[in-house]
Design a protein around this motif. Structure first.
Motif, PDB file in Angstrom:
ATOM      1  N   SER A  41       0.821  -1.225   0.000  1.00  0.00           N
ATOM      2  CA  SER A  41       0.000   0.000   0.000  1.00  0.00           C
ATOM      3  C   SER A  41       0.849   1.267   0.000  1.00  0.00           C
ATOM      4  N   TYR A  42       1.998   1.207  -0.669  1.00  0.00           N
ATOM      5  CA  TYR A  42       2.870   2.380  -0.843  1.00  0.00           C
ATOM      6  C   TYR A  42       3.455   2.866   0.484  1.00  0.00           C
ATOM      7  N   GLN A  43       3.382   2.026   1.533  1.00  0.00           N
ATOM      8  CA  GLN A  43       3.772   2.507   2.866  1.00  0.00           C
ATOM      9  C   GLN A  43       5.286   2.640   3.058  1.00  0.00           C
ATOM     10  N   GLN A  44       6.070   1.777   2.366  1.00  0.00           N
ATOM     11  CA  GLN A  44       7.527   1.835   2.535  1.00  0.00           C
ATOM     12  C   GLN A  44       7.885   1.797   4.028  1.00  0.00           C
ATOM     13  N   ALA A  45       7.338   0.753   4.686  1.00  0.00           N
ATOM     14  CA  ALA A  45       7.374   0.688   6.149  1.00  0.00           C
ATOM     15  C   ALA A  45       8.679   0.098   6.685  1.00  0.00           C
ATOM     16  N   TYR A  46       9.793   0.549   6.149  1.00  0.00           N
ATOM     17  CA  TYR A  46      11.088   0.050   6.596  1.00  0.00           C
ATOM     18  C   TYR A  46      12.097   1.198   6.579  1.00  0.00           C
ATOM     19  N   ALA A  47      13.173   1.002   7.300  1.00  0.00           N
ATOM     20  CA  ALA A  47      14.303   1.933   7.249  1.00  0.00           C
ATOM     21  C   ALA A  47      15.572   1.108   7.096  1.00  0.00           C
ATOM     22  N   ILE A  48      16.575   1.708   6.497  1.00  0.00           N
ATOM     23  CA  ILE A  48      17.878   1.060   6.348  1.00  0.00           C
ATOM     24  C   ILE A  48      18.904   1.945   7.038  1.00  0.00           C
ATOM     25  N   GLY A  50      22.779   2.566   7.458  1.00  0.00           N
ATOM     26  CA  GLY A  50      24.113   2.246   6.936  1.00  0.00           C
ATOM     27  C   GLY A  50      25.128   2.464   8.040  1.00  0.00           C
ATOM     28  N   VAL A  51      25.732   1.380   8.516  1.00  0.00           N
ATOM     29  CA  VAL A  51      26.643   1.500   9.652  1.00  0.00           C
ATOM     30  C   VAL A  51      28.065   1.698   9.122  1.00  0.00           C
ATOM     31  N   GLU A  52      28.555   2.916   9.253  1.00  0.00           N
ATOM     32  CA  GLU A  52      29.867   3.264   8.690  1.00  0.00           C
ATOM     33  C   GLU A  52      30.913   3.460   9.774  1.00  0.00           C
ATOM     34  N   ASP A  53      30.445   3.751  10.981  1.00  0.00           N
ATOM     35  CA  ASP A  53      31.346   4.003  12.102  1.00  0.00           C
ATOM     36  C   ASP A  53      31.932   2.676  12.605  1.00  0.00           C
ATOM     37  N   GLU A  54      33.271   2.600  12.633  1.00  0.00           N
ATOM     38  CA  GLU A  54      33.930   1.326  12.980  1.00  0.00           C
ATOM     39  C   GLU A  54      33.624   0.876  14.410  1.00  0.00           C
ATOM     40  N   ALA A  55      33.596   1.834  15.337  1.00  0.00           N
ATOM     41  CA  ALA A  55      33.311   1.480  16.738  1.00  0.00           C
ATOM     42  C   ALA A  55      31.896   0.915  16.863  1.00  0.00           C
ATOM     43  N   LEU A  56      30.986   1.511  16.129  1.00  0.00           N
ATOM     44  CA  LEU A  56      29.594   1.059  16.132  1.00  0.00           C
ATOM     45  C   LEU A  56      29.502  -0.366  15.568  1.00  0.00           C
ATOM     46  N   LYS A  57      30.221  -0.613  14.498  1.00  0.00           N
ATOM     47  CA  LYS A  57      30.227  -1.955  13.917  1.00  0.00           C
ATOM     48  C   LYS A  57      30.707  -2.984  14.942  1.00  0.00           C
ATOM     49  N   ARG A  58      31.771  -2.629  15.679  1.00  0.00           N
ATOM     50  CA  ARG A  58      32.321  -3.545  16.685  1.00  0.00           C
ATOM     51  C   ARG A  58      31.287  -3.852  17.769  1.00  0.00           C
ATOM     52  N   GLN A  59      30.499  -2.827  18.133  1.00  0.00           N
ATOM     53  CA  GLN A  59      29.470  -3.060  19.155  1.00  0.00           C
ATOM     54  C   GLN A  59      28.376  -3.998  18.625  1.00  0.00           C
TER      55      GLN A  59
ATOM     56  N   ARG B 184      22.487   7.195   8.113  1.00  0.00           N
ATOM     57  CA  ARG B 184      23.885   6.806   8.347  1.00  0.00           C
ATOM     58  C   ARG B 184      24.189   6.778   9.840  1.00  0.00           C
ATOM     59  N   ASN B 185      24.522   5.588  10.322  1.00  0.00           N
ATOM     60  CA  ASN B 185      24.889   5.320  11.717  1.00  0.00           C
ATOM     61  C   ASN B 185      23.749   5.477  12.727  1.00  0.00           C
ATOM     62  N   THR B 186      23.024   6.592  12.659  1.00  0.00           N
ATOM     63  CA  THR B 186      21.892   6.744  13.569  1.00  0.00           C
ATOM     64  C   THR B 186      20.695   7.310  12.810  1.00  0.00           C
ATOM     65  N   TYR B 187      19.523   7.022  13.321  1.00  0.00           N
ATOM     66  CA  TYR B 187      18.274   7.463  12.691  1.00  0.00           C
ATOM     67  C   TYR B 187      18.222   8.990  12.666  1.00  0.00           C
TER      68      TYR B 187
END
Lengths: 248, 248
Positions: A41-48, A50-59, B184-187
């Motif tokens: 229904s055209y809602q596009q009910a998702y978010a993506i 993008g995890v670019e921060d290395e510390a964040l990736k490690r967590q 990117r990284n955070t909402y």
């Protein structure tokens, strides 16, 4: 048969990548591919995210039971159900969609929407020669992931997708016999299903046996019986409710 | 950019098909493509029902608010969450997975698994020149669909996919601005999101205005506020529980 279908049929998850970073143009091509998928229904009910921060990736590696390829890849995406933007949209229009987004129906819509978008991203990445793997274990601690990524209410993380240059060539695990998944007009009867499962047990047992020099002999049937004996992530229902989703 | 990504970016749903039937080889190629998608913990927690019986297709049209293309197509697939085969597998192994499959976590796994498989099928079909459309309105009456397709407990229909030769060339509806979906990284913060939504409101308002000779001027923001005001399919939670799913 064509090249696209050959790619689809040759899919395998890649869990070891060469050191490399995606350039931003490729990241955006992948996201645009994801956005082009159908959406309920055209809602596009998702978010993506993008995890670019290395510390964040490690967590996120810590959440994902230490799977190092959550950090060691060319790019890491987290797919979420997202109704926050509909809440904001409704406010702009002086309305409210709160009751709608907190239904189980909305949970299904969001999970399917995110799945379709993610699979488009995966196929786009693979068509460019990258390998991919889905990371469901982000749901080991969805609250922690939400906190790390600053997700507001009405947004919950579902899974990650790691993209990178393959540094391994794993075998293709046999899928269920087609007739155990594909039913014509009505769901197949239990006797036939049991036969198909026994046949699959043998096939997967042989597959594992060959790959472990006979150390592992259990096939899919016994694997599922063992791995699904204890319920997993039983906190999920309460967590969704705290996020104002799946309340009834 | 390559041909696969061009196909993904050019996707649009097709709701009018030329008279034609898929041959069985193509049906099986599409199902194999679906089965090749990633699946959570190897569970393959979905089933695909191929609806070939014309009378059955007509009954599904009734469930789907009379959308005729549910019957008038080259082939119609129904995608379901399916844990029935895991229940059977556990019995073969003298175990039980009942507690696992009735969690909300299992509902999420099944919905995502079905979504990934379906999107592979859609991309395979489109790569062969067919058009496709998802039919979420099968959930208007999931109990009726379950009865028509003989679905056992632990199996629930999620959506249909119609495949056929396009007999229309619809426009491509603009998607949300990338930054409203991709963070990117955070909402992203609410101020930025509100700006992006206003920008999208204008874009979609113009899109609809041009296609209706100015009769329709509401864009996405007002459309969502209106279409999501009243909760839909509020029976879903109880229905899933009756099917022994999503109990906690």
């Amino acid at each position: 048969m064509n090249e696209t279908i050959e790619h689809l049929l040759n899919h395998r998850s890649i869990r070891k990548f060469k050191p490399h970073q995606l350039d931003q143009e490729t990241v955006e091509t992948l996201v645009r591919s994801a956005q082009s998928a159908s959406t309920s229904s055209y809602q596009q009910a998702y978010a993506i995210i993008g995890v670019e921060d290395e510390a964040l990736k490690r967590q996120l590696v810590d959440v994902a039971s230490g799977q190092s390829y959550v950090a060691e890849n060319s790019y890491f995406f987290v797919f979420c159900i997202d109704y926050h933007k509909h809440i904001l949209a409704a406010k702009i229009a002086s309305g409210s969609v709160d009751r709608t987004v907190e239904t189980t129906e909305a949970l299904i819509v969001g999970a399917v929407d995110a799945g379709l978008a993610a699979q488009n991203l995966v196929i786009a990445a693979e068509s460019l020669g990258y390998g991919t793997v889905y990371i469901g274990s982000l749901r080991n601690d969805a609250a922690k992931v939400s906190e790390l990524l600053g997700l507001p209410d009405h947004v919950v993380p579902l899974f990650g997708v790691a993209v990178g240059i393959p540094d391994q060539q794993p075998g293709k695990k046999p899928r269920l016999p087609m007739d155990a998944v594909f039913h014509r007009n009505t769901y197949t009867n239990d006797d036939t299903m049991r036969e198909l499962l026994s046949q699959y047990e043998e096939e997967t047992s042989t597959y594992y046996g060959e790959r472990t020099d006979g150390r592992r002999t259990e096939g899919w049937v016994y694997q599922m019986a063992a791995s699904m004996r204890e319920p997993k992530r039983t906190y999920m229902h309460d967590f969704l409710q705290e996020k104002h989703l799946a309340r009834d």
